[in-house]
Structure formats: structure tokens, C-alpha cells
Write an enzyme that holds these catalytic residues in place. Structure first.
Site, PDB file in Angstrom:
ATOM      1  N   CYS A   1      10.502 104.569  13.101  1.00 39.35           N
ATOM      2  CA  CYS A   1       9.045 104.510  12.953  1.00 39.35           C
ATOM      3  C   CYS A   1       8.660 104.440  11.476  1.00 39.35           C
ATOM      4  CB  CYS A   1       8.384 105.706  13.636  1.00 39.35           C
ATOM      5  SG  CYS A   1       9.113 107.302  13.228  1.00 39.35           S
TER       6      CYS A   1
ATOM      7  N   HIS B   1       2.214 111.046   8.909  1.00 39.85           N
ATOM      8  CA  HIS B   1       3.383 111.759   9.428  1.00 39.85           C
ATOM      9  C   HIS B   1       2.915 112.907  10.299  1.00 39.85           C
ATOM     10  CE1 HIS B   1       6.449 115.017   9.264  1.00 39.85           C
ATOM     11  NE2 HIS B   1       7.293 114.025   9.382  1.00 39.85           N
TER      12      HIS B   1
ATOM     13  N   HIS C   1       7.199 112.031  13.303  1.00 33.44           N
ATOM     14  CA  HIS C   1       6.928 110.646  13.693  1.00 33.44           C
ATOM     15  C   HIS C   1       5.954 110.032  12.692  1.00 33.44           C
ATOM     16  CE1 HIS C   1       6.370 107.159  16.203  1.00 33.44           C
ATOM     17  NE2 HIS C   1       5.065 107.368  16.266  1.00 33.44           N
TER      18      HIS C   1
END
Length: 931
Positions: free
Chosen positions: A74, A489, A497
Site C-alpha cells: 500500500c 497512515h 496501512h
């Protein structure tokens, strides 16, 4: 059609949790895991796998293309999408031509690494421009990067580290090309021109002044202790004692930074992680930090240093004065010398209220209901002080009789509580003159304090406003930078993530890029997820672009026609061919899928044409049939006197009247007439009259009514009238499932609905939480669709939502317990539960932000796993946790596919209704707070 029958089982799927709570325990979960172990073991979790249906992966219109998460990537997606949407950067990458000597063996390690990466990045950008897929796979570019990081696949990379590495590689690649093309001049590197700026460091070190110019790329900023981006920048631009920089003789050290040249693309790294020395591990800073959509950088420019210094001195003076005013205001708002303090205005008001109160006396003995004064006590109307002053009279002297002197224990009078206590606090002795003076003083003091407080607050507001507008004059708003992208974040320091919010400069809207999901967003959503202080999400990197440099976001034009180039037209010929080949492969997938569906449909059609012998089965009187037989019996006299048709009309009128009465009643949940009688369902949902008439005809024309000659004759009349209705006269599409409930020729449809209901009845015997979860998911979605068409079409949505939420929480706790065991097999089982059951369900709970309980439940589940980050554990457990957490913290609300529920055995309508009644009765006995 099956959605119509969800009505039968929606309430039932929660029964196992309420009716048999002792059975839904750890033992059941463990037994279920053992039973399902074979089916749950898969190499790749379904949540990250591609849908088998290629139409689910087809790009819609000109929607931006997403990037597939190929294993904790990601971070890659967030950064690449932010850069790709800078049109100037996109053009540089797409039009990059490898050096001619690159056809030979690379001369050094940089060429060996950077040139292949540039090739894959060009292919990736080309697919993001012209692919027909909803998202593309970046694996080849990612693998080159991961090799350079020298880390295993499960380790998640830091965004800033990756961005540094990416820009370094791009700079090297363009430098190779620039050196090949230079003509005696110093080559210009477009990456340096785009992302790098310069600042002048002016300062004093041990009494000696110095000046030096430094180049910077991503500018680091501390977050802790600051409320907005300007405060962070002010702190970063000044180090040490400012006064020492301007004095001739000073041994102090300090320095100022002044931007001399700003890059077109200015990136700020927000340092949201710090190392906790006590705990020996990094921790994330969740403090709120605001940043503007337009950032004016004039105050940090070297050319404005003199005016900025003057303004900084003025701001410093104002802040010092502001501190004094705030301290004075605090003395008014927190008055007193003890641990508890109150606003002085309130203290004066309380004193005024006390002084103005009138004492109202009462006796505690009277309050307790004493009917008469006890022996030896004074009458309540005579104060004891009066008698003591007057002395005892002869008539009041107590007798020496033993009877009179005997002491009787009376618990409420022996304590000798004064009988004249006031009902509420009030002055005992105060004259009118004293009260008048005191009230006048208190009123005056209160007014004075209110005025002082208001003046202080207004002064503080004016100073705040002055500070805010200090840099708003025309000379200090000449260097505007527009926010282009925000990298977010969510999680803790060890794992989390990433996703990005990117501004679409042509559509003037924010877009959220979350791996494969690309959705429209708003500034309000960006604030919530990026500023921090809410959940565990916050901005990690801010990308601003010079608002005056329109070439950064300007689209390409055809030099001959002057028209804007879009899509494939913006690609060089080699990349255009590459994308066309990939699109052909995807179109082939679509064609193969269509052919497969057509083949299945043809096979089903052929199978449906094969005649099947009906299986003999005993006829059971359904609630509908019982009502019809009773109506025919009541119409016997009309039938005998006027014939079958008149008897039919009388019977159908009687039955409709009975069902209309049932539809108007408000029965308890266990006696839901909608399940027993389709007509009741139609009436409550205001179905057209023709629908109701046709359904009644179908019920009276049922072959199962041939008990005697009278029933058979009325059945024939109903069938004849049914045949007179033309197919296009009544649209039964929406209601046909319910109208078939009483029809023998459609018994297969009845069984399809019965299968759902019957197996759900046995949840408390056979189902674990894992199996029940699928039914709760399907029940909630189908019920929601029904309720959208009318309030009487489904069940209580909150009830199903509650048990769906409880089931997820129970599974989450059990999975966490398995993870804590440390056993490899148990840990794997726990992560399988999370990856294949919990994680795919989270978007269902997050898609509706109005459901606050669902959002809280999701946060509870995430916090349960994030709590492990600060604990010591085996390396293999840490690795698995790091691999799993990004999936759990993914904020995407894209609904993932689920396996269809297993096929279930059939039950008769009568038995289904009986089971449903028993279950709803048990639920009604459960306390409301037990839900």
C-alpha cells in the site's frame, strides 16, 4: 426470487445466540475450526484475490485506475499514484528513452538496477493511463524495489524511505540520459529541477557567524507540540537563540533557514514517530495537526527575511502579552485557593443567592411522620431556648412517679436532632439593612467581574486575530502552493496501512486512492483521516505544488490541431502497443466469461426441458388452504342454492374479508401473519388490486383442494377465471414469489425458500459463529433491500445488525485468543478466521457511517490487534502480525464477494411457520438489554 423468502429467516439467524447462549462458547468455536480446517486452509486470502468475474475488474468509463496490493505494498500505491497524477512527472516518465548504450551490458550497478526499474515504471504508468482494467498489477516494479531494500516480502516499507529511494533512482536514471545528450554544457536533471530546492542557513556557532547554501528534497517537520503546519515550519526554520543571530558579540549558537529557491513540487515529511526510551520501541504520535489547502511560503523566503523578522518579533511580543492576558483571565475563570475552583462570576452569584434566601424551618421528626411528641420532649411550637431562659414553672416540674421517670428507647427522638433545621442553606440572622448593602455589593462586583472577563476575552480574540492576519498583507501572499496529495497512515509505529488523497485539478475534487479502490472524496473526509486525533489515522506526507506553475498539471495539446490529448493519445507508440496488447488479453477474458455463462445457461435450459416424474408426497394443509376450506364451508348454503360460481364468489369474499382483518391487526412477532398468508403481505405493502385478485384465484384453483365435489367445482371455477387473465394484464414479477406460496405447481420455489428457513432453525444445534456469520451477512443485506421498498417488507434491521456485530466480535476475540496461544497451528487458524471472515466483513460495517455502533465495533476489533504491537513476541509471530495488520486497517468500503451459503434441506411451509413462531417467542422473552 430468493430475496423474497429472506423474510422467513432474517429473524431466525439470530436465535442461536439468544436461545442457547451457553452453547455458543469457546468449545463450539474450537469444534467448528476442526470441522472446517480443510476448507479454510488457502494460500492466499480471498480478500486480496481477484474476482473470477472479469466484469468486476472492468474499468468504469474514465475512472482512475487503481493498483493491486501484492503483499504489503500500500506504501507503493500511495506514493506512485501521487506522482502519477502530477502530469508533468507523468510526461517525464512516459517519454523517457533509455540511453543508447543501455542496449549493451550496463556499465555499473546503478544502470543495472535503475534502467530496468524505469522500464517497468513506464509500463505501469502506461497501464494507469489506458488500461481497461479497474486496477493493474505493479508486481514487476515492486520486486525490483524490494530487492534493493534487502527485505523479505512480509516487511512493510516506510513511505519516506521508499520515496527517497524512488527519487534517487529516477534522478540517477535521468542523469544517465542527460549526460549522454549534453553538448558541452552541464546537464540538467528534470528530477532535480522538479523536486529539489535550496535554502540558506544563516547562524552563529560559538560566537562565529556563518552562511551556507544547502539543497533539499523532502523537507522534514516535527509534529509533536505544534497545532498547524505553519507552527511546524516556523520551528524548523529557526534553531537556537534568534537574538544571537543579529547581535555583534554573542557566544550563543543558533541558525535560521531561508528558502532561496523552492521546487515546483514541495514535499513535507511529517515526523509522527518517536522512540520511547523507557519502553525501548518506536511509538506513533496521534496529535492533531492542521494544514491548509493553499500554503503561502512568502514568510520563509530569503528575499523577505527583513520583514519576516519584524513580524516574528511583533508576534513574539503579542504572544507574551497574550500569555499575560490568559493568566489574568484564568484567575477569573478558576477562582479559589483550594483544589476545586470555580468561575468568580458563579461564586458571586452563589453568594447572592445564599444571602437572598429565606430560612424555612422544619423538624426531622415531623419529616419521619411522628404523630405526637414523645414523653419528656418539648412541643414543637415552643423553642427549647425559651424554656431555658424562663426557668421551669411549678406546673412544668416533672412528677417523681416511677412510671413518668421510666425511659423508653425511641430511635428517632433519642438523638436529640434540633427540630428547627432549615430546608435549604440560608442566613440565620441578617437585617434588611445588611441584606440590602450585601446585595448591592454582590450585584456591583458581579457586573464588574463580568465586564473584566468580557474585556479580557475580547482582547485575547483580537490578539489571536492579529497574529492570524500578520502575514495576510499583499506582499506576503505572492508564493502560493496548492495541496496536491496527502499520504495517510493508519495504525501504529510497527505496522499499518497507507492510502492517498489526491486533488483532481481539472474536476476540482478530491479523490481517495486506496490500492484497487479509487473513489470520490471530500475535504471533510480528508480532514478527518489526515489531521490526526481521530482513530489511529493521520497524514504522514504532504505534497504541495507551485500554484503559479500550471505546466505541472496542464494537459498535453496536439501541436497541429490544438486539441487536448487524452488517454492512449498521450502515450508514445511503444507504450501504446503495450497497453493495446494488455487490453486485448482482458477483452479475451470478458469474452471467455460471456461464453462460459452462455454455455451454462444453455445447459440449464436443456435440463429444464427434461420431464421429471413428480415425487409422491402427502398433502399437508397449509394455513392458506385451511382458510380456503373454511370459506368454502361457510359458503355452502349459497353453493347449494345458486350453484358453483355463486358459491365461489361468496367463498372468495369471505376469505378476503378474513385476511383483510388479519392485515389490520398488530400481532406479536411470533405470530407474523405475513409469513402464513401471502395476501396479508400484499395488503400491508399496498400491492395492486389485480395482484391480490390473481393470488386469491391461484389459491382457490390449487389442485390440492379436490377433497369433495363442492371443493372441486369451486376449484374449476377459479381455474377458469385464472385462464381468462392475459399474461400482460398483471405484472407479477415483484410479487410472484409470495403468490406462489400456495401453489402446488410452484412447490419447488416454496422449497427453495424453505431450505433457508429450516436450516437456520437448527443454528443452535449445528452452527458455529463462522457458519452463522454468512447467514447474518446475507440476511442483513437482503433485509435492507426489502425495507428500502417498504417498512412492512422486512424484519427489524437493528436486531439483525446487532447479532451480526456480536458474531464478528466473538469471532475476533476467539481469533485473538488463538493468536495469543503461540502454537503455529492455532495462530494460523486465528489468522485464517480474520483474513477470510472478519476482514471481508469490515466494509459492510463501515459503508454506512450513520451506524455508529458498527463503527465502534470495527475500532474495537482493530484496537484488539493493534495492542499486540507493543508486546514482546516470537519473530515468526511478529512477522505474521506485520503481514496481517495492513489488511485489518484497510479503510476501503469496497464490498468483497462471499461464498454462497450451502444448500439446505427443505421443510413444509407449515413447519417453517411453526419453527419461526417458537424462535420469535423465545426472542421476545429475552430482556431488551440482553440483545
Amino acid at each position: 426470487m430468493v430475496k423474497v423468502f429472506c423474510f422467513f429467516f432474517l429473524g431466525v439467524c439470530v436465535f442461536f445466540l439468544t436461545f442457547f447462549p451457553s452453547f455458543c462458547s469457546q468449545r463450539v468455536l474450537e469444534a467448528s475450526i476442526a470441522e472446517n480446517k480443510a476448507s479454510l486452509k488457502r494460500t492466499h486470502p480471498e480478500v486480496w484475490s481477484d474476482s473470477p468475474n472479469p466484469y468486476d475488474r472492468k474499468r468504469q468509463d474514465n475512472c482512475p485506475v487503481g493498483l493491486k496490493n501484492v503483499g504489503n505494498t500500500c506504501w507503493f500505491s500511495a506514493v506512485i499514484q501521487s506522482l502519477f497524477n502530477l502530469l508533468e512527472f507523468r510526461r517525464l516518465v512516459l517519454n523517457f528513452n533509455p540511453p543508447a548504450n543501455a542496449q549493451d551490458l550496463p556499465r555499473n550497478q546503478k544502470e543495472h538496477r535503475n534502467l530496468p526499474f524505469m522500464r517497468e515504471l513506464r509500463y505501469l504508468f502506461a497501464l494507469l493511463v489506458g488500461s481497461k482494467r479497474k486496477y493493474v498489477d505493479p508486481s514487476r516494479a515492486v520486486e525490483i524495489l524490494k530487492d534493493a531494500f534487502k527485505s523479505n516480502d512480509s516487511q512493510q516499507q516506510d513511505v519516506s524511505e521508499f520515496t527517497h529511494k524512488l527519487l534517487d533512482w529516477l534522478e540517477d536514471a535521468f542523469q544517465i540520459k542527460a549526460e549522454e545528450e549534453r553538448d558541452g554544457e552541464k546537464p540538467k536533471n528534470p528530477m532535480v529541477e522538479l523536486f529539489y530546492g535550496r535554502f540558506l542557513a544563516v547562524g552563529v556557532l560559538e560566537g562565529k557567524k556563518f552562511e551556507n547554501t544547502e539543497m533539499f528534497g523532502q523537507y522534514p517537520l516535527q509534529v509533536n507540540g505544534f497545532k498547524d503546519l505553519h507552527e511546524c515550519l516556523e520551528a524548523a526554520m529557526i534553531e537556537g537563540e534568534i537574538e544571537s543571530l543579529h547581535s555583534e558579540n554573542s557566544a550563543k549558537s543558533g541558525q535560521e533557514h531561508w528558502f532561496t529557491e523552492l521546487p515546483p513540487v514541495l514535499t513535507f515529511e511529517l515526523s509522527r514517530f518517536e522512540f520511547n526510551q523507557a519502553l525501548g520501541r518506536p511509538e506513533k504520535i496521534h496529535n492533531k495537526l492542521e494544514f491548509p489547502p493553499i500554503l503561502y511560503l512568502d514568510r520563509y523566503m530569503h528575499k523577505n527575511r527583513e520583514i519576516t523578522r519584524i513580524k516574528r518579533d511583533e508576534i513574539k511580543r503579542l504572544k507574551e502579552y497574550l500569555t499575560v492576558l490568559q493568566q489574568r483571565l484564568e484567575r477569573y475563570l478558576s477562582y479559589g485557593s483550594g483544589p476545586k475552583r470555580f468561575p468568580l462570576v458563579d461564586v458571586l452569584q452563589y453568594a447572592l443567592e445564599f444571602a437572598s434566601s429565606k430560612p424555612v424551618c422544619t423538624s426531622p421528626v415531623d419529616d419521619l411522620g411522628a404523630s405526637a411528641p414523645a414523653s419528656g420532649t418539648l412541643p414543637p411550637q415552643i423553642p427549647p431556648s425559651t424554656i431555658e431562659q424562663q426557668g421551669p414553672s411549678s406546673s412544668d416540674v416533672p412528677s417523681t412517679s416511677p412510671v413518668q421517670r421510666s425511659v423508653i428507647h425511641k430511635p428517632f427522638t433519642q438523638s436529640r436532632i434540633p427540630p428547627d433545621l432549615p430546608m435549604h442553606p440560608a442566613p440565620r440572622h441578617i437585617t434588611e439593612e445588611e441584606l440590602s448593602v450585601l446585595e448591592g455589593c454582590l450585584h456591583r462586583w458581579r457586573t464588574e467581574v463580568e465586564n473584566d472577563t468580557r474585556d479580557l476575552q475580547e482582547s485575547i480574540s483580537r490578539i489571536h486575530r492579529t497574529i492570524e492576519l500578520m502575514y495576510s498583507d499583499k506582499t506576503m501572499v505572492q508564493v502560493p502552493y496548492r495541496l496536491h496529495a496527502v499520504l495517510v497512515h493508519e495504525g501504529q509505529a510497527n505496522a499499518g496501512h497507507y492510502w492517498a488523497y489526491i486533488y483532481d485539478h481539472h474536476q476540482n475534487r478530491w479523490m481517495k486512492y486506496n490500492d484497487i479502490s479509487v473513489t470520490k472524496s471530500t475535504w471533510e473526509e480528508l480532514e478527518r483521516d489526515s489531521f490526526g486525533g481521530y482513530r489511529n489515522a493521520s497524514a504522514y506526507c504532504l505534497m504541495y505544488i507551485n500554484d503559479k506553475e500550471q505546466y505541472l498539471i496542464q494537459e498535453e495539446f496536439n501541436k497541429e490541431t490544438g486539441q487536448i490529448l487524452v488517454g492512449m493519445d498521450t502515450l508514445p507508440s511503444d507504450l501504446r502497443d503495450y497497453v493495446k496488447e494488455d487490453n486485448k488479453r482482458f477483452e479475451k477474458e470478458l469474452e471467455e466469461w460471456d461464453a462460459e455463462l452462455a454455455q451454462k445457461a444453455q445447459q440449464e435450459k436443456l435440463l429444464s426441458q427434461i420431464p421429471r416424474a413428480p415425487a409422491p408426497s402427502p398433502v399437508m394443509l397449509t394455513p392458506n388452504m385451511q382458510g380456503i376450506i373454511m370459506a368454502i364451508g361457510k359458503a355452502r348454503n349459497v353453493y347449494d342454492r345458486c350453484g358453483p360460481e355463486a358459491g365461489f364468489f361468496k367463498a372468495i369474499k369471505l376469505e378476503y374479508t378474513r385476511l383483510l382483518k388479519l392485515a389490520q391487526e398488530d400481532p406479536p412477532p411470533e405470530c407474523d401473519y405475513r409469513l402464513r398468508h401471502a395476501i396479508v403481505y400484499f395488503i400491508q405493502n399496498q400491492a395492486p388490486k389485480k395482484i391480490i385478485e390473481r393470488t386469491l384465484l391461484e389459491q382457490f384453483g390449487d389442485h390440492n383442494l379436490s377433497f369433495d365435489e363442492r371443493c372441486r367445482n369451486i376449484m374449476k371455477v377459479a381455474q377458469a377465471k385464472l385462464e381468462m387473465i392475459k399474461p400482460d394484464e398483471v405484472n407479477m414479477e415483484e410479487y410472484e414469489g409470495w403468490s406462489y406460496l400456495s401453489s402446488e405447481k410452484h412447490s419447488s420455489y416454496l422449497e427453495a425458500g424453505g431450505m433457508w428457513m429450516s436450516h437456520l432453525m437448527l443454528l443452535f444445534l449445528h452452527f458455529s459463529y463462522m457458519e452463522a456469520l454468512l447467514y447474518l451477512i446475507y440476511a442483513y443485506q437482503n433485509n435492507k433491500e426489502l425495507l428500502s421498498k417498504g417498512p412492512y417488507r422486512g424484519h427489524d434491521e437493528e436486531l439483525i445488525s446487532h447479532y451480526r456485530r456480536e458474531c464478528l466480535l466473538k469471532l475476533n476475540e476467539h481469533a485473538a485468543a488463538l493468536f495469543e496461544s503461540g502454537d503455529d497451528q492455532e495462530v494460523n487458524n486465528g489468522l485464517i478466521i480474520m483474513n477470510e471472515l472478519i476482514v471481508p466483513c469490515l466494509p459492510l460495517l463501515l459503508v454506512d457511517e450513520m451506524e455508529e455502533k458498527d463503527i465502534v465495533a470495527v475500532e474495537d476489533m482493530r484496537n484488539r490487534w493493534c495492542s499486540y504491537l507493543g508486546q514482546e513476541m516470537e519473530p515468526n509471530l511478529q512477522e505474521k502480525l506485520t503481514d496481517f495488520l495492513p489488511k485489518l486497517l484497510d479503510c476501503s468500503t469496497e464490498i468483497k464477494g462471499f461464498n454462497d451459503p450451502p444448500k439446505l434441506p427443505s421443510y413444509s411451509t407449515h413447519e417453517l411457520c411453526e419453527r419461526y413462531a417458537r424462535i420469535m417467542l423465545s426472542l421476545s422473552r429475552t430482556p431488551a438489554d440482553g440483545r
